[in-house]
Motif scaffolding. Structure first.
Motif, PDB file in Angstrom:
ATOM      1  N   LYS A   1       0.835  -1.194   0.000  1.00 58.17           N
ATOM      2  CA  LYS A   1       0.000   0.000   0.000  1.00 58.17           C
ATOM      3  C   LYS A   1       0.870   1.245   0.000  1.00 58.17           C
ATOM      4  CE  LYS A   1      -3.861   2.222   2.347  1.00 58.17           C
ATOM      5  NZ  LYS A   1      -4.833   2.143   3.454  1.00 58.17           N
ATOM      6  N   VAL A   2       0.611   2.124  -0.971  1.00 60.49           N
ATOM      7  CA  VAL A   2       1.340   3.375  -1.103  1.00 60.49           C
ATOM      8  C   VAL A   2       0.319   4.511  -1.143  1.00 60.49           C
ATOM      9  CG1 VAL A   2       2.906   4.739  -2.538  1.00 60.49           C
ATOM     10  CG2 VAL A   2       3.199   2.254  -2.379  1.00 60.49           C
ATOM     11  N   SER A   3       0.575   5.535  -0.349  1.00 60.79           N
ATOM     12  CA  SER A   3      -0.334   6.681  -0.338  1.00 60.79           C
ATOM     13  C   SER A   3      -0.325   7.352  -1.702  1.00 60.79           C
ATOM     14  CB  SER A   3       0.097   7.675   0.744  1.00 60.79           C
ATOM     15  OG  SER A   3      -0.786   8.777   0.771  1.00 60.79           O
ATOM     16  N   GLN A   4      -1.505   7.465  -2.306  1.00 64.12           N
ATOM     17  CA  GLN A   4      -1.624   8.043  -3.638  1.00 64.12           C
ATOM     18  C   GLN A   4      -1.725   9.570  -3.558  1.00 64.12           C
ATOM     19  OE1 GLN A   4      -1.561   6.007  -6.502  1.00 64.12           O
ATOM     20  NE2 GLN A   4      -0.933   4.559  -4.899  1.00 64.12           N
ATOM     21  N   ARG A   5      -1.440  10.206  -4.687  1.00 59.09           N
ATOM     22  CA  ARG A   5      -1.520  11.658  -4.753  1.00 59.09           C
ATOM     23  C   ARG A   5      -2.616  12.063  -5.740  1.00 59.09           C
ATOM     24  NH1 ARG A   5       2.520  14.708  -2.393  1.00 59.09           N
ATOM     25  NH2 ARG A   5       4.229  13.480  -1.492  1.00 59.09           N
ATOM     26  N   ILE A   6      -3.330  13.122  -5.379  1.00 63.43           N
ATOM     27  CA  ILE A   6      -4.438  13.629  -6.182  1.00 63.43           C
ATOM     28  C   ILE A   6      -4.154  15.087  -6.523  1.00 63.43           C
ATOM     29  CG2 ILE A   6      -6.905  14.164  -6.186  1.00 63.43           C
ATOM     30  CD1 ILE A   6      -7.315  11.759  -4.388  1.00 63.43           C
ATOM     31  N   PRO A   7      -4.274  15.464  -7.795  1.00 63.38           N
ATOM     32  CA  PRO A   7      -3.966  16.841  -8.183  1.00 63.38           C
ATOM     33  C   PRO A   7      -5.021  17.832  -7.693  1.00 63.38           C
ATOM     34  CG  PRO A   7      -4.808  15.618 -10.057  1.00 63.38           C
ATOM     35  CD  PRO A   7      -4.641  14.625  -8.936  1.00 63.38           C
ATOM     36  N   VAL A   8      -4.557  18.955  -7.198  1.00 65.16           N
ATOM     37  CA  VAL A   8      -5.421  20.047  -6.736  1.00 65.16           C
ATOM     38  C   VAL A   8      -5.027  21.295  -7.522  1.00 65.16           C
ATOM     39  CG1 VAL A   8      -6.098  21.495  -4.798  1.00 65.16           C
ATOM     40  CG2 VAL A   8      -5.673  19.049  -4.441  1.00 65.16           C
ATOM     41  N   ARG A   9      -6.008  21.913  -8.155  1.00 63.44           N
ATOM     42  CA  ARG A   9      -5.734  23.109  -8.961  1.00 63.44           C
ATOM     43  C   ARG A   9      -6.004  24.359  -8.144  1.00 63.44           C
ATOM     44  NH1 ARG A   9      -7.167  24.263 -15.246  1.00 63.44           N
ATOM     45  NH2 ARG A   9      -6.992  26.528 -15.227  1.00 63.44           N
ATOM     46  N   LEU A  10      -5.034  25.289  -8.140  1.00 63.88           N
ATOM     47  CA  LEU A  10      -5.142  26.529  -7.384  1.00 63.88           C
ATOM     48  C   LEU A  10      -4.921  27.708  -8.315  1.00 63.88           C
ATOM     49  CD1 LEU A  10      -3.077  24.430  -5.519  1.00 63.88           C
ATOM     50  CD2 LEU A  10      -3.981  26.005  -3.809  1.00 63.88           C
ATOM     51  N   SER A  11      -5.782  28.702  -8.211  1.00 66.77           N
ATOM     52  CA  SER A  11      -5.585  29.945  -8.950  1.00 66.77           C
ATOM     53  C   SER A  11      -4.714  30.867  -8.100  1.00 66.77           C
ATOM     54  CB  SER A  11      -6.923  30.611  -9.242  1.00 66.77           C
ATOM     55  OG  SER A  11      -7.608  30.936  -8.028  1.00 66.77           O
ATOM     56  N   VAL A  12      -3.797  31.563  -8.734  1.00 64.83           N
ATOM     57  CA  VAL A  12      -2.890  32.462  -8.022  1.00 64.83           C
ATOM     58  C   VAL A  12      -3.232  33.895  -8.395  1.00 64.83           C
ATOM     59  CG1 VAL A  12      -1.045  30.772  -7.851  1.00 64.83           C
ATOM     60  CG2 VAL A  12      -1.177  32.232  -9.853  1.00 64.83           C
ATOM     61  N   GLU A  13      -2.993  34.789  -7.461  1.00 64.59           N
ATOM     62  CA  GLU A  13      -3.292  36.198  -7.705  1.00 64.59           C
ATOM     63  C   GLU A  13      -2.290  36.782  -8.690  1.00 64.59           C
ATOM     64  OE1 GLU A  13      -0.779  38.047  -3.922  1.00 64.59           O
ATOM     65  OE2 GLU A  13      -2.975  38.086  -3.909  1.00 64.59           O
ATOM     66  N   ASP A  14      -2.690  37.894  -9.304  1.00 67.47           N
ATOM     67  CA  ASP A  14      -1.799  38.554 -10.259  1.00 67.47           C
ATOM     68  C   ASP A  14      -0.521  38.986  -9.560  1.00 67.47           C
ATOM     69  OD1 ASP A  14      -3.635  38.226 -12.254  1.00 67.47           O
ATOM     70  OD2 ASP A  14      -4.568  40.199 -11.960  1.00 67.47           O
ATOM     71  N   THR A  15       0.576  38.796 -10.240  1.00 62.99           N
ATOM     72  CA  THR A  15       1.871  39.138  -9.660  1.00 62.99           C
ATOM     73  C   THR A  15       2.779  39.686 -10.741  1.00 62.99           C
ATOM     74  OG1 THR A  15       3.819  38.243  -8.528  1.00 62.99           O
ATOM     75  CG2 THR A  15       2.647  36.770 -10.019  1.00 62.99           C
ATOM     76  N   GLN A  16       3.753  40.460 -10.335  1.00 58.24           N
ATOM     77  CA  GLN A  16       4.727  41.017 -11.264  1.00 58.24           C
ATOM     78  C   GLN A  16       5.914  40.090 -11.476  1.00 58.24           C
ATOM     79  OE1 GLN A  16       4.061  43.802 -12.955  1.00 58.24           O
ATOM     80  NE2 GLN A  16       2.109  43.818 -11.855  1.00 58.24           N
ATOM     81  N   MET A  17       5.885  38.926 -10.831  1.00 59.98           N
ATOM     82  CA  MET A  17       6.974  37.972 -10.998  1.00 59.98           C
ATOM     83  C   MET A  17       7.001  37.439 -12.429  1.00 59.98           C
ATOM     84  SD  MET A  17       6.527  35.651  -7.568  1.00 59.98           S
ATOM     85  CE  MET A  17       6.395  36.371  -5.942  1.00 59.98           C
ATOM     86  N   ALA A  18       8.192  37.149 -12.912  1.00 56.71           N
ATOM     87  CA  ALA A  18       8.343  36.527 -14.229  1.00 56.71           C
ATOM     88  C   ALA A  18       8.154  35.024 -14.056  1.00 56.71           C
ATOM     89  CB  ALA A  18       9.715  36.850 -14.807  1.00 56.71           C
ATOM     90  N   LEU A  19       6.919  34.563 -14.245  1.00 60.57           N
ATOM     91  CA  LEU A  19       6.604  33.151 -14.037  1.00 60.57           C
ATOM     92  C   LEU A  19       6.676  32.396 -15.354  1.00 60.57           C
ATOM     93  CD1 LEU A  19       3.571  33.515 -11.596  1.00 60.57           C
ATOM     94  CD2 LEU A  19       5.992  33.190 -11.048  1.00 60.57           C
ATOM     95  N   ARG A  20       7.170  31.175 -15.278  1.00 60.53           N
ATOM     96  CA  ARG A  20       7.311  30.326 -16.453  1.00 60.53           C
ATOM     97  C   ARG A  20       6.716  28.957 -16.159  1.00 60.53           C
ATOM     98  NH1 ARG A  20      11.548  33.622 -15.724  1.00 60.53           N
ATOM     99  NH2 ARG A  20      12.276  34.871 -17.495  1.00 60.53           N
ATOM    100  N   THR A  21       6.061  28.409 -17.142  1.00 59.90           N
ATOM    101  CA  THR A  21       5.373  27.145 -16.946  1.00 59.90           C
ATOM    102  C   THR A  21       6.335  26.051 -16.514  1.00 59.90           C
ATOM    103  OG1 THR A  21       3.903  25.532 -17.995  1.00 59.90           O
ATOM    104  CG2 THR A  21       5.618  26.493 -19.375  1.00 59.90           C
ATOM    105  N   GLY A  22       5.893  25.242 -15.575  1.00 58.33           N
ATOM    106  CA  GLY A  22       6.709  24.144 -15.070  1.00 58.33           C
ATOM    107  C   GLY A  22       7.520  24.468 -13.838  1.00 58.33           C
ATOM    108  N   MET A  23       7.491  25.724 -13.375  1.00 56.49           N
ATOM    109  CA  MET A  23       8.260  26.088 -12.178  1.00 56.49           C
ATOM    110  C   MET A  23       7.809  25.281 -10.958  1.00 56.49           C
ATOM    111  SD  MET A  23       8.673  30.233 -12.154  1.00 56.49           S
ATOM    112  CE  MET A  23      10.027  31.034 -12.996  1.00 56.49           C
ATOM    113  N   SER A  24       8.768  24.906 -10.130  1.00 54.90           N
ATOM    114  CA  SER A  24       8.467  24.185  -8.899  1.00 54.90           C
ATOM    115  C   SER A  24       7.960  25.153  -7.840  1.00 54.90           C
ATOM    116  CB  SER A  24       9.706  23.448  -8.385  1.00 54.90           C
ATOM    117  OG  SER A  24      10.154  22.505  -9.336  1.00 54.90           O
ATOM    118  N   ALA A  25       7.075  24.652  -6.983  1.00 58.84           N
ATOM    119  CA  ALA A  25       6.494  25.509  -5.955  1.00 58.84           C
ATOM    120  C   ALA A  25       6.193  24.687  -4.712  1.00 58.84           C
ATOM    121  CB  ALA A  25       5.225  26.181  -6.463  1.00 58.84           C
TER     122      ALA A  25
END
Length: 376
Positions: A327-351
């Motif tokens: 038995k292995v604990s499974q992971r379920i994706p959770v989608r979160l909207s982020v507020e507008d920011t001036q950061m230079a964000l790029r797809t795939g960044m770790s968080a």
């Protein structure tokens, strides 16, 4: 001399006893301190750990989270040679900007052919109307002949009964009526065919005729294909994987050429363990920290929780009906909207994502089960 020596020895023995007594008392104090420390330290750890456990569980955190941005695959809907290119790898574009143009000459010729076919279809409808009018005229003439020969036959029968006319004249009249009837039947068939060619409606508008509609559709398709030779950006974003795209190369319809990343539309997909989702709901607030900007957390909100674990949507789902299953604990994706920011964000960044569920564990009840307690 002996008396002095004996006195010194007694004094030394008394001093030794005092030191022994003080040393014993010090050892006893150290032992008591160590015992108290050995008891107090675990007790403090238990109390602190218990407090943390009871009041914990409200914030759920995971580092298995990544920034996502919509990615659009750019392809051509028309085949041909690229004669003009405005594509640069990692270049920013606006919606509607021209990316590249395919040689339009073959498609312009195709459009002219479609225009000619449409004109021919419209002309043919005029011809069909003329044919129908002629068929109606012949039908009326044939009907008039039938009516005439029918009346003539009736008259000849009357005369023949009175013996005024000959049988040969009567037979000729009957033959003429039969020929006129056959001619009328042929005229009726011709009129029916001419009417069918007009779609069953002799007053049909030219552009409503099926033949003309087909020609109009062919012209529209040719116009659409010609327009597709100019490829524009479908949204604001940044071009990616476009370093090898150059003017002069041949492209095929539907073939992926490069990608457009909509870098102003951001969300985070965090993969939480299933045991962390007990009190997690859409609408709860969260805090997201990107590895690129470790000291600049931003606010986020849960939009949705995945319908299943990631393994459920793989091409070949895992089969757990085996003897060595673990038995292995499974992971379920959770989608979160982020507020507008001036950061230079790029797809795939770790968080790193921390969700405030608003619910702590609470104290165990009488039966030993734990009741979750909502935060005030």
């Amino acid at each position: 001399m002996n008396a002095i020596t004996k006195t010194d020895e007694q004094t030394a023995e008394a001093a030794g006893d005092i030191w022994d007594k003080q040393d014993a008392e010090a050892k006893k104090k150290r032992k008591t301190g160590r015992t108290a420390l050995m008891v107090a330290l675990p007790a403090a750890m238990i109390i602190i750990g218990g407090y943390v456990w009871v009041t914990g569980g409200r914030y759920q955190e995971t580092e298995n989270a990544y920034l996502q941005q919509p990615k659009v695959t750019i392809s051509a809907e028309a085949s041909g040679r690229v004669v003009e290119s405005h594509v640069t790898d990692n270049g920013a574009v606006k919606k509607g900007d021209v990316l590249f143009v395919i040689d339009q000459e073959p498609y312009r010729i195709a459009l002219e052919q479609a225009e000619a076919a449409l004109s021919g279809a419209r002309l043919s409808i005029g011809q069909l109307r003329a044919t129908y009018s002629q068929a109606i005229a012949k039908q009326k003439a044939a009907q008039n002949d039938v009516d005439y020969y029918q009346s003539e036959l009736d008259r000849q029968k009357t005369l023949s009964a009175k013996g005024i006319t000959s049988k040969a004249t009567l037979d000729e009249t009957r033959r003429n009526l039969t020929a006129a009837t056959d001619t009328l039947a042929s005229a009726n068939e011709a009129a029916t065919g001419a009417l069918a060619a007009l779609g069953g409606n002799p007053d049909i508008a030219t552009d409503d005729h099926p033949t003309v509609k087909a020609a109009l559709a062919a012209r529209g398709r040719a116009q659409y294909t010609l327009a597709q030779t100019t490829v524009t950006a479908p949204a604001d974003g940044v071009l990616a994987q476009a370093s090898s795209f150059q003017a002069g190369q041949l492209v095929s319809a539907g073939t992926a050429l490069f990608s457009l990343v909509e870098n102003k539309n951001n969300w985070v997909e965090a993969n939480f363990k299933e045991t962390q989702l007990t009190h997690m709901r859409p609408g709860q607030e969260a805090e997201v920290t990107f590895d690129t900007y470790p000291d600049q957390p931003i606010k986020a909100t849960i939009q949705s929780i995945g319908a299943g674990t990631g393994s459920e949507f793989t091409l070949i789902p895992a089969q757990n009906a085996t003897g060595n299953w673990v038995k292995v604990s499974q992971r379920i994706p959770v989608r979160l909207s982020v507020e507008d920011t001036q950061m230079a964000l790029r797809t795939g960044m770790s968080a790193t994502v921390e969700v405030d569920t608003g619910v702590s564990r609470g104290l165990p009840d009488f039966f030993g089960t734990t009741t979750a307690k909502a935060a005030e």
